[in-house]
Design a protein around this motif. Structure first.
Motif, PDB file in Angstrom:
ATOM      1  N   PRO A  36       0.814  -1.228   0.000  1.00 56.09           N
ATOM      2  CA  PRO A  36       0.000   0.000   0.000  1.00 56.09           C
ATOM      3  C   PRO A  36       0.846   1.278   0.000  1.00 56.09           C
ATOM      4  N   SER A  37       1.956   1.275   0.699  1.00 54.88           N
ATOM      5  CA  SER A  37       2.816   2.458   0.726  1.00 54.88           C
ATOM      6  C   SER A  37       3.511   2.676  -0.605  1.00 54.88           C
ATOM      7  N   VAL A  38       3.916   1.602  -1.257  1.00 57.57           N
ATOM      8  CA  VAL A  38       4.523   1.736  -2.583  1.00 57.57           C
ATOM      9  C   VAL A  38       3.508   2.346  -3.544  1.00 57.57           C
ATOM     10  N   THR A  39       2.290   1.854  -3.523  1.00 59.27           N
ATOM     11  CA  THR A  39       1.281   2.386  -4.447  1.00 59.27           C
ATOM     12  C   THR A  39       0.967   3.853  -4.140  1.00 59.27           C
ATOM     13  N   ARG A  40       0.931   4.230  -2.869  1.00 53.62           N
ATOM     14  CA  ARG A  40       0.708   5.650  -2.518  1.00 53.62           C
ATOM     15  C   ARG A  40       1.837   6.529  -3.045  1.00 53.62           C
ATOM     16  N   ALA A  71      11.692   5.811   1.066  1.00 56.24           N
ATOM     17  CA  ALA A  71      10.367   5.707   1.686  1.00 56.24           C
ATOM     18  C   ALA A  71      10.396   4.444   2.549  1.00 56.24           C
ATOM     19  N   ARG A  72      10.679   4.632   3.817  1.00 56.69           N
ATOM     20  CA  ARG A  72      10.986   3.497   4.698  1.00 56.69           C
ATOM     21  C   ARG A  72       9.830   2.517   4.864  1.00 56.69           C
ATOM     22  N   ASP A  73       8.610   2.957   4.651  1.00 62.29           N
ATOM     23  CA  ASP A  73       7.480   2.032   4.731  1.00 62.29           C
ATOM     24  C   ASP A  73       7.123   1.465   3.360  1.00 62.29           C
ATOM     25  N   ALA A  74       7.974   1.743   2.354  1.00 66.22           N
ATOM     26  CA  ALA A  74       7.750   1.262   0.988  1.00 66.22           C
ATOM     27  C   ALA A  74       8.936   0.441   0.493  1.00 66.22           C
TER      28      ALA A  74
END
Length: 181
Positions: A35-39, A146-149
């Motif tokens: 989800p973070s990558v897509t955001r 982006a550490r959550d991605a």
């Protein structure tokens, strides 16, 4: 896409068949960061920033990027690839080793777009993301992660890799919704 941009998003190895020895521990992490990558991709595309996929070629040296994508989508984990598939404006570079720069035309491509800042996402944090951040740093690019991605195989090594990127390379670490583009 305007030919001059300060930033580009580099998507590392997300077009993946997950047909390798470390796939099992990686899959859970990919599902968590997807989800973070897509955001992040949505934010970059809304700003008309270059989105550059740099991906392993699965040892298929005669393949075109569409063939790699089709193979990954047809695989048992195509659901992890579909949300991050390249759009018609995305750029694609094939790599053979860990770093997105090693023997690829990426540096030349970034120069053509006047990019100075790379925002990294993808996999694997403690391998390809780390080595790519180092190679970007030594080429004088500003690096953000982006550490959550970014997905990992080994959580402890991923935490250490993120810290190394921040401390040793001056990388900006932030969540995908807040990372400076």
């Amino acid at each position: 896409m305007d030919p001059a941009h300060e930033s580009a998003v580099v998507v590392i190895d997300m077009i993946n068949t997950y047909d390798h020895p470390d796939a099992a521990p990686l899959l859970a992490s990919v599902r968590a960061v997807l989800p973070s990558v897509t955001r992040l991709l949505e934010r970059a595309r809304q700003r008309d920033l270059p989105v550059i996929y740099v991906n392993d070629n699965f040892g298929l040296w005669r393949s075109h990027h569409q063939e790699l994508l089709d193979q990954a989508l047809r695989g048992p984990h195509g659901d992890l690839v579909e949300p991050v598939r390249p759009d018609d404006r995305s750029l694609f570079v094939v790599k053979a080793r860990h770093s997105v720069f090693y023997q690829t035309p990426l540096d030349y491509l970034l120069q053509q777009y006047a990019v100075r800042r790379l925002v990294l996402c993808g996999q694997v944090t403690e391998q390809c993301v780390l080595y790519s951040a180092l190679d970007a740093h030594i080429r004088h690019y500003q690096v953000a992660v982006a550490r959550d991605a970014v997905a990992h195989i080994h959580p402890d090594l991923a935490r250490a890799a993120l810290r190394m990127m921040q401390v040793n390379m001056g990388a900006d670490l932030d969540d995908a919704v807040a990372v400076e583009l």
